[in-house]
Design a protein around this motif. Structure first.
Motif, short mmCIF file in Angstrom:
data_model
loop_
_atom_site.label_atom_id
_atom_site.label_comp_id
_atom_site.label_asym_id
_atom_site.label_seq_id
_atom_site.Cartn_x
_atom_site.Cartn_y
_atom_site.Cartn_z
N GLU A 35 11.54 59.70 34.32
CA GLU A 35 12.35 59.81 33.02
C GLU A 35 12.95 58.34 33.09
O GLU A 35 13.75 58.03 33.77
CB GLU A 35 13.33 61.07 33.08
N LYS A 68 11.26 51.35 37.12
CA LYS A 68 9.96 51.73 36.42
C LYS A 68 8.72 50.87 37.37
O LYS A 68 8.02 51.25 37.86
CB LYS A 68 9.74 51.18 34.96
N GLU A 87 3.31 53.28 24.46
CA GLU A 87 2.44 54.08 25.09
C GLU A 87 2.09 53.54 26.42
O GLU A 87 1.67 54.59 27.46
CB GLU A 87 1.14 54.22 24.14
N ALA A 90 4.78 54.47 29.08
CA ALA A 90 4.76 56.01 29.22
C ALA A 90 3.45 56.48 30.13
O ALA A 90 3.76 57.17 31.07
CB ALA A 90 4.88 56.87 27.88
N ALA A 108 6.16 62.05 31.63
CA ALA A 108 7.07 60.67 31.62
C ALA A 108 7.49 60.72 30.30
O ALA A 108 6.86 60.77 29.25
CB ALA A 108 6.34 59.38 32.23
N VAL A 109 8.75 60.07 30.22
CA VAL A 109 9.60 59.98 28.89
C VAL A 109 10.36 58.50 28.96
O VAL A 109 10.92 58.07 30.08
CB VAL A 109 10.41 60.75 28.47
N THR A 110 10.01 57.85 27.78
CA THR A 110 10.60 56.45 27.70
C THR A 110 11.01 56.25 26.30
O THR A 110 9.89 56.38 25.32
CB THR A 110 9.87 55.25 28.11
N TRP A 128 8.31 57.73 23.54
CA TRP A 128 6.64 57.86 24.09
C TRP A 128 6.65 58.72 25.27
O TRP A 128 7.53 58.66 26.15
CB TRP A 128 6.20 56.46 24.50
N PHE A 129 5.83 59.68 25.42
CA PHE A 129 5.65 60.85 25.99
C PHE A 129 4.16 60.28 26.80
O PHE A 129 3.37 59.98 26.22
CB PHE A 129 5.37 62.23 25.83
N GLY A 130 4.34 60.29 28.22
CA GLY A 130 3.20 60.41 29.11
C GLY A 130 2.79 61.49 29.91
O GLY A 130 3.80 62.13 30.42
N SER A 139 -1.08 60.83 25.87
CA SER A 139 0.42 60.20 25.48
C SER A 139 0.64 60.60 24.12
O SER A 139 -0.31 60.61 23.42
CB SER A 139 0.31 58.77 25.93
N ARG A 141 3.69 59.58 20.98
CA ARG A 141 4.94 59.21 20.28
C ARG A 141 5.45 60.16 19.32
O ARG A 141 4.85 60.74 18.54
CB ARG A 141 4.76 57.94 19.47
#
Length: 171
Positions: A35, A68, A87, A90, A108-110, A128-130, A139, A141
């Motif tokens: 996160e 990170k 992307e 993430a 994962a989020v950023t 963005w999510f992974g 992934s 957005r």
């Protein structure tokens, strides 16, 4: 007044966490989180549920670019080329969480929670999510509205909803 029936998109986080837990326990899998913009809120939501140690393995709070890189192995050149809110980053965060844990599932989020820090290309509310689920990386957005707290809460909610969907679709 009649109680409101919640749609699947409005399920409260505890209900979603319970669904994530049930799906992970049935598969015997563990979850890790990576996160940035949520600062550990997804991990906190997961560990609010008693017994979460049976399915929640660890959480990485990697707010800075250096974190990170250090904690998740995200290549600094990748961050420099695409920005932390991307992307590519993430996805790398999700893959790094898997590589540095015993988990089989990672989220994962950023993003840009605001109220400052946005740009024309990445306005406040961009996240963005992974996701890495049993070796499958995906992934996406999202753009959330509202203040910082609203963006962060919506990010947690969306992460949990997608985990439920992804886990339910895995054999």
């Amino acid at each position: 007044m009649k109680p409101k029936t919640l749609s699947n998109n409005e399920l409260p986080a505890p209900t979603l966490v319970g669904q994530v837990a049930d799906l992970l326990l049935k598969k015997g899998w563990l979850l890790a989180t990576a996160e940035s913009c949520t600062g550990g809120l997804i991990s906190a939501a997961c560990t609010d549920l008693a017994g979460s140690s049976n399915w929640f393995e660890r959480g990485f709070v990697t707010y800075s670019n250096e974190a990170k890189t250090d904690m998740l192995g995200v290549d600094a050149a990748l961050i420099a080329a695409h920005g932390a809110v991307s992307e590519e980053v993430a996805s790398a965060m999700a893959a790094g969480a898997i590589a540095r844990s015993k988990a089989r599932v990672a989220v994962a989020v950023t993003g840009v929670a605001g109220p400052t820090g946005g740009s024309r290309a990445k306005p406040v509310g961009t996240v963005w999510f992974g996701f890495m689920v049993d070796g499958h990386l995906s992934s996406e957005r999202q753009r959330f509205s509202g203040d910082r707290a609203a963006v962060r809460a919506a990010t947690v909610q969306h992460a949990l909803q997608r985990l439920v969907q992804l886990l339910a679709s895995e054999p």
